[in-house]
Design a protein around this motif. Structure first.
Motif, PDB file in Angstrom:
ATOM      1  N   SER A  58       0.837  -1.196   0.000  1.00  0.00           N
ATOM      2  CA  SER A  58       0.000   0.000   0.000  1.00  0.00           C
ATOM      3  C   SER A  58       0.879   1.255   0.000  1.00  0.00           C
ATOM      4  O   SER A  58       1.505   1.589   1.012  1.00  0.00           O
ATOM      5  CB  SER A  58      -0.899  -0.032   1.236  1.00  0.00           C
ATOM      6  OG  SER A  58      -1.804   1.029   1.178  1.00  0.00           O
ATOM      7  N   LYS A  60       0.471   4.382   0.139  1.00  0.00           N
ATOM      8  CA  LYS A  60       0.285   5.527   1.023  1.00  0.00           C
ATOM      9  C   LYS A  60       0.976   5.366   2.374  1.00  0.00           C
ATOM     10  O   LYS A  60       1.209   6.345   3.061  1.00  0.00           O
ATOM     11  CB  LYS A  60      -1.207   5.838   1.208  1.00  0.00           C
ATOM     12  CG  LYS A  60      -1.988   4.870   2.069  1.00  0.00           C
ATOM     13  CD  LYS A  60      -3.435   5.362   2.161  1.00  0.00           C
ATOM     14  CE  LYS A  60      -4.280   4.575   3.131  1.00  0.00           C
ATOM     15  NZ  LYS A  60      -4.554   3.199   2.684  1.00  0.00           N
ATOM     16  N   VAL A  81      -4.071   4.836  -4.243  1.00  0.00           N
ATOM     17  CA  VAL A  81      -5.343   5.501  -3.920  1.00  0.00           C
ATOM     18  C   VAL A  81      -5.493   6.863  -4.590  1.00  0.00           C
ATOM     19  O   VAL A  81      -6.377   7.630  -4.230  1.00  0.00           O
ATOM     20  CB  VAL A  81      -5.519   5.668  -2.384  1.00  0.00           C
ATOM     21  CG1 VAL A  81      -5.662   4.317  -1.698  1.00  0.00           C
ATOM     22  CG2 VAL A  81      -4.371   6.458  -1.775  1.00  0.00           C
ATOM     23  N   ALA A 102      -7.751   1.679  -5.341  1.00  0.00           N
ATOM     24  CA  ALA A 102      -8.946   1.929  -4.520  1.00  0.00           C
ATOM     25  C   ALA A 102      -9.030   3.422  -4.215  1.00  0.00           C
ATOM     26  O   ALA A 102      -8.032   4.129  -4.317  1.00  0.00           O
ATOM     27  CB  ALA A 102      -8.865   1.157  -3.208  1.00  0.00           C
ATOM     28  N   ARG A 149     -15.320  -3.075  -4.318  1.00  0.00           N
ATOM     29  CA  ARG A 149     -14.952  -3.017  -2.910  1.00  0.00           C
ATOM     30  C   ARG A 149     -16.239  -3.123  -2.114  1.00  0.00           C
ATOM     31  O   ARG A 149     -17.083  -2.224  -2.145  1.00  0.00           O
ATOM     32  CB  ARG A 149     -14.232  -1.721  -2.561  1.00  0.00           C
ATOM     33  CG  ARG A 149     -13.918  -1.651  -1.072  1.00  0.00           C
ATOM     34  CD  ARG A 149     -12.988  -0.548  -0.747  1.00  0.00           C
ATOM     35  NE  ARG A 149     -12.696  -0.489   0.674  1.00  0.00           N
ATOM     36  CZ  ARG A 149     -11.848   0.361   1.212  1.00  0.00           C
ATOM     37  NH1 ARG A 149     -11.205   1.204   0.465  1.00  0.00           N
ATOM     38  NH2 ARG A 149     -11.637   0.352   2.520  1.00  0.00           N
ATOM     39  N   HIS A 199     -11.360  -4.168   2.566  1.00  0.00           N
ATOM     40  CA  HIS A 199     -10.272  -3.624   3.394  1.00  0.00           C
ATOM     41  C   HIS A 199     -10.978  -3.019   4.604  1.00  0.00           C
ATOM     42  O   HIS A 199     -11.629  -1.988   4.477  1.00  0.00           O
ATOM     43  CB  HIS A 199      -9.462  -2.567   2.637  1.00  0.00           C
ATOM     44  CG  HIS A 199      -8.454  -1.866   3.510  1.00  0.00           C
ATOM     45  ND1 HIS A 199      -7.378  -2.523   4.067  1.00  0.00           N
ATOM     46  CD2 HIS A 199      -8.385  -0.589   3.952  1.00  0.00           C
ATOM     47  CE1 HIS A 199      -6.688  -1.663   4.808  1.00  0.00           C
ATOM     48  NE2 HIS A 199      -7.276  -0.489   4.762  1.00  0.00           N
ATOM     49  N   SER A 202      -7.352  -0.427   9.679  1.00  0.00           N
ATOM     50  CA  SER A 202      -5.902  -0.463   9.829  1.00  0.00           C
ATOM     51  C   SER A 202      -5.531  -0.706  11.288  1.00  0.00           C
ATOM     52  O   SER A 202      -6.329  -0.440  12.186  1.00  0.00           O
ATOM     53  CB  SER A 202      -5.322   0.867   9.348  1.00  0.00           C
ATOM     54  OG  SER A 202      -3.955   0.740   9.061  1.00  0.00           O
ATOM     55  N   GLY A 238      -5.542  -4.827   3.357  1.00  0.00           N
ATOM     56  CA  GLY A 238      -4.423  -4.789   4.308  1.00  0.00           C
ATOM     57  C   GLY A 238      -4.975  -4.692   5.715  1.00  0.00           C
ATOM     58  O   GLY A 238      -5.994  -5.299   6.008  1.00  0.00           O
ATOM     59  N   LEU A 240      -3.204  -5.229   8.708  1.00  0.00           N
ATOM     60  CA  LEU A 240      -2.536  -5.979   9.778  1.00  0.00           C
ATOM     61  C   LEU A 240      -1.846  -5.036  10.761  1.00  0.00           C
ATOM     62  O   LEU A 240      -1.088  -4.158  10.355  1.00  0.00           O
ATOM     63  CB  LEU A 240      -1.484  -6.914   9.178  1.00  0.00           C
ATOM     64  CG  LEU A 240      -2.009  -8.113   8.405  1.00  0.00           C
ATOM     65  CD1 LEU A 240      -0.862  -8.804   7.671  1.00  0.00           C
ATOM     66  CD2 LEU A 240      -2.697  -9.082   9.354  1.00  0.00           C
TER      67      LEU A 240
HETATM   68  C1  LIG Z   1      -4.574   2.124   3.389  1.00  0.00           C
HETATM   69  C2  LIG Z   1      -5.038   0.936   2.651  1.00  0.00           C
HETATM   70  C3  LIG Z   1      -4.373  -0.282   2.791  1.00  0.00           C
HETATM   71  C4  LIG Z   1      -3.206  -0.489   3.728  1.00  0.00           C
HETATM   72  O1  LIG Z   1      -3.594  -0.469   5.066  1.00  0.00           O
HETATM   73  P1  LIG Z   1      -2.564  -0.902   6.224  1.00  0.00           P
HETATM   74  O2  LIG Z   1      -3.362  -0.803   7.449  1.00  0.00           O
HETATM   75  O3  LIG Z   1      -1.440   0.054   6.180  1.00  0.00           O
HETATM   76  O4  LIG Z   1      -2.143  -2.301   5.916  1.00  0.00           O
HETATM   77  C5  LIG Z   1      -4.803  -1.345   2.030  1.00  0.00           C
HETATM   78  N1  LIG Z   1      -5.855  -1.217   1.186  1.00  0.00           N
HETATM   79  C6  LIG Z   1      -6.517  -0.067   1.038  1.00  0.00           C
HETATM   80  C7  LIG Z   1      -7.651   0.007   0.090  1.00  0.00           C
HETATM   81  C8  LIG Z   1      -6.143   1.044   1.767  1.00  0.00           C
HETATM   82  O5  LIG Z   1      -6.808   2.193   1.625  1.00  0.00           O
END
Ligand SMILES: *Cc1c(COP(=O)(O)O)cnc(C)c1O
Length: 417
Positions: A58, A60, A81, A102, A149, A199, A202, A238, A240
């Protein structure tokens, strides 16, 4: 955090002394361990090897080009993103066939850029967006693959600002609407609607909400199959969690043991989108104590890093461990004191840590704000006209700049006057 360790009371990143980096490059300074990035990526890849997933890091979480290149060279795909992240991903040399996109607000321009770039999948988050992708693809004479999604409506125990899979969050499409879109997929002549994406948030430290959401989506895929809709992609997102202080997050192995057998049975291409898991503990923010200020009832260590450099404490009330870069000897006569570690920005919310115990801090001391590799520099800004810090990547006994410290000139680069 095994790549940030003390040797002879000095904190090291791999084989490089952090104090030496701070002297050489100045502070505030982000320091990353190359080995930690790779270790965490490989841990996840190995844990899930029975399903051979596409692991889309990811962007970001930490978007530095050198970090992206490192992971891309290791085989990672990228989860983006925004159009800006697509630009970075392509600059880093990622194969567009390993890019998934996404965002609840992709603009027509961003969609066009991504379709033209031939990305693998959009993760579409609303009916309006699906219509938009369909229109753009049609105009370009393309057939675009997308996943929906889905908002699985599960509650993940994490900070309220970083949960994304509950029906009150803006993300994803509710199951009923998603089902109708799949059933009416022929309405979208320029789309190949071929996957499910979730997703749920976080910094999730308990595997149960993941398992719950994945099971819901497996049920959903089965229902679609019974209606003759065969999907090719199953993206579990994500989220984890990692250790910031006392957390006991599920390991990659535990997570994989809980879900890989279920995923294997699906016979679909599995996608993962880890960000924090890979980057979080791979970096620290090094800062220098400018002043010690003793007020009635409070000691402040005023440091040269601030909320503009690392906003997580201010924004999410996030806890980051803060360690001295050189430890002082403990004295039994009592030299332990409690400090708020605060920045110079003109906001009471500008702090990095509160009520932290240290053996007497002194002006000029270096401190390391730990676990700052994810959502650190990537969320940094210029509030109070503060240039963003430099970033250094350590590889064994070598270290090099991967992003120069901003200058005052950089601050006004794009301004017209
Ligand atoms: C931010 C994001 C992630 C990554 O999230 P983490 O908590 O850092 O693993 C994965 N998928 C999407 C769509 C996200 O917006």
């Amino acid at each position: 955090m095994h790549d940030f360790k003390y040797k002879n009371s000095r904190l090291y990143c791999e084989s490089v002394s952090i104090a030496e980096l701070a002297e050489k490059y100045g502070t505030p300074l982000y320091v990353y361990s190359r080995r930690t990035f790779l270790d965490h990526y490989r841990k996840l890849r190995d844990a899930f090897k029975s399903v051979k997933p596409l692991i889309c890091y990811s962007v970001k979480a930490n978007s530095n080009l050198s970090i992206l290149k490192l992971l891309v060279a290791e085989g990672a795909g990228l989860d983006i993103v925004s159009g800006g992240e697509l630009f970075r991903a392509l600059k880093a040399g990622a194969s567009p066939r390993k890019i998934v996109y996404a965002s609840v607000g992709k603009t027509a321009k961003e969609i066009e850029y991504a379709v033209k770039s031939n990305i693998l999948l959009f993760n579409a988050e609303s009916l309006s967006e699906i219509r938009m992708i369909n229109n753009v693809a049609g105009r370009l004479g393309r057939k675009q693959a997308i996943a929906l999604r889905v908002n699985p409506n599960v509650k993940a125990k994490t900070h309220k600002y970083i949960t994304t899979g509950h029906k009150q969050n803006k993300f994803g499409i509710d199951i009923k609407t998603a089902k109708n879109i799949f059933l009416n997929r022929k309405d979208f002549a320029n789309l190949d609607i071929c996957g499910i994406h979730i997703h749920i948030g976080s910094q999730i430290i308990d595997a149960r909400p993941f398992v719950k959401a994945i099971k819901k989506m497996i049920g959903f895929a089965a229902l679609l199959k019974s209606r003759g809709i065969i999907l090719r992609y199953f993206n579990i997102g994500g989220g984890l969690g990692i250790i910031y202080s006392g957390e006991r997050p599920q390991t990659a192995g535990e997570y994989a043991r809980a879900v890989a057998p279920l995923l294997k049975k699906l016979k679909m291409n599995v996608i993962l989108e880890p960000g924090r898991f890979i980057a979080g503990n791979a970096g620290v923010l090094v800062t220098k104590v400018t002043y010690i200020k003793e007020s009635p009832g409070k000691n402040f260590a005023i440091v040269d890093a601030a909320m503009n450099d690392l906003v997580r404490p201010s924004l999410y009330e996030a806890y980051h461990e803060i360690l001295p870069v050189k430890t002082r000897a403990y004295s039994s006569t009592g030299n332990i004191r409690t400090y708020d570690i605060v920045g110079p920005v003109c906001e009471s919310g500008d702090f990095l840590g509160k009520d932290r115990k240290f053996i007497n801090l002194e002006e000029g001391d270096y401190l390391a704000v730990m676990s700052a590799g994810a959502y650190g520099y990537s969320m940094a800004g210029n509030y109070n006209s503060r240039p963003r810090p430099a970033e250094v990547l350590v590889n064994g006994s070598r270290a090099g700049i991967i992003s120069r410290r901003e200058t005052y000139k950089d601050l006004i680069r794009q301004e017209v006057s």
